[in-house]
Design an enzyme around this catalytic site. Sequence first.
Site, mmCIF file in Angstrom:
data_model
loop_
_atom_site.group_PDB
_atom_site.id
_atom_site.type_symbol
_atom_site.label_atom_id
_atom_site.label_comp_id
_atom_site.label_asym_id
_atom_site.label_seq_id
_atom_site.Cartn_x
_atom_site.Cartn_y
_atom_site.Cartn_z
ATOM 1 N N GLY A 32 40.793 100.136 -5.213
ATOM 2 C CA GLY A 32 39.383 100.437 -5.085
ATOM 3 C C GLY A 32 39.045 101.895 -5.333
ATOM 4 O O GLY A 32 39.926 102.754 -5.466
ATOM 5 N N GLY A 101 38.745 92.187 -0.764
ATOM 6 C CA GLY A 101 38.959 91.325 -1.911
ATOM 7 C C GLY A 101 37.872 91.394 -2.951
ATOM 8 O O GLY A 101 37.870 90.605 -3.897
ATOM 9 N N GLU A 109 47.048 92.802 -0.910
ATOM 10 C CA GLU A 109 46.586 93.798 0.055
ATOM 11 C C GLU A 109 46.944 93.377 1.481
ATOM 12 O O GLU A 109 47.364 94.202 2.292
ATOM 13 C CB GLU A 109 45.069 93.988 -0.076
ATOM 14 C CG GLU A 109 44.669 94.733 -1.335
ATOM 15 C CD GLU A 109 43.173 94.768 -1.578
ATOM 16 O OE1 GLU A 109 42.728 95.572 -2.404
ATOM 17 O OE2 GLU A 109 42.445 93.988 -0.943
ATOM 18 N N LYS A 127 29.851 100.481 4.325
ATOM 19 C CA LYS A 127 30.756 99.414 4.769
ATOM 20 C C LYS A 127 30.785 99.242 6.283
ATOM 21 O O LYS A 127 31.445 98.340 6.798
ATOM 22 C CB LYS A 127 32.177 99.713 4.265
ATOM 23 C CG LYS A 127 32.269 100.157 2.807
ATOM 24 C CD LYS A 127 31.714 99.125 1.864
ATOM 25 C CE LYS A 127 31.715 99.590 0.412
ATOM 26 N NZ LYS A 127 33.045 99.835 -0.143
#
Length: 238
Positions: A32, A101, A109, A127
């Site tokens: 990411g 995901g 992960e 988040k």
Amino acid sequence: MNSNLEKAKKLCAFRAVDQIIEDNLVVGIGSGSTIIYGVQRLAERVKSENLKISCVPTSFQARQLIKEYNLTLTDLESNPELDVAIDGADEVDENFVLIKGGGGCLTQEKIIASAAKNFIVIADYRKNSKYLGQNWHTGIPIEVIPFAYVAVSRKIELLYGGKCTVRTSSGKAGPLLTDNSNFIIDWKFPVREQGYDWKRLNEEITLIPGVVETGLFVDITSKVYFGNEDGTITIKPE
């Protein structure tokens, strides 16, 4: 590009690497956009402090990142137990349950996270949620065997409501394939402010034949570093 957002990502990634990384560690490296800053800072410290760090990637992207920054690459076969793993998240609720995901690497992960003594999450302020689904509206990713995607989707919708959609690959027709050559179903679950028993739900979905893994990370997170819009950092638990 949102400069405040990028600053928030960089801030939390640098702080986590500065506080957690020490010499002679085996480190799991996630995937990411925020992780890029973490690897950048890790490489700076390895060079300036002559640290001996070995890195285990969660994905092809993470592997390329480790190689790009000339860090030592290893794997779970050589290092089945990691000292720490650092990864991002799509959403974190008040009980440190994660949705992961969004990039399609959830199974690897979760394997890396579960192999680590400490699992550290770095994420920007978007988040940070009270309950899952508050800010992340794409749903919970579920990796499935291609043969079973219709049956699995139907069963999840019948049991729990919501809508399952097979994730398609950008730039070409057809479903996205994971690093394990499987499909991803994004389950847009009915959002409830009081939440769910995520541990039970995760276990039940994982037991559906054809499901490889879910993007629900429950009882696995050691610490979360949130980079805030105002340039501060929130660390949970404090």
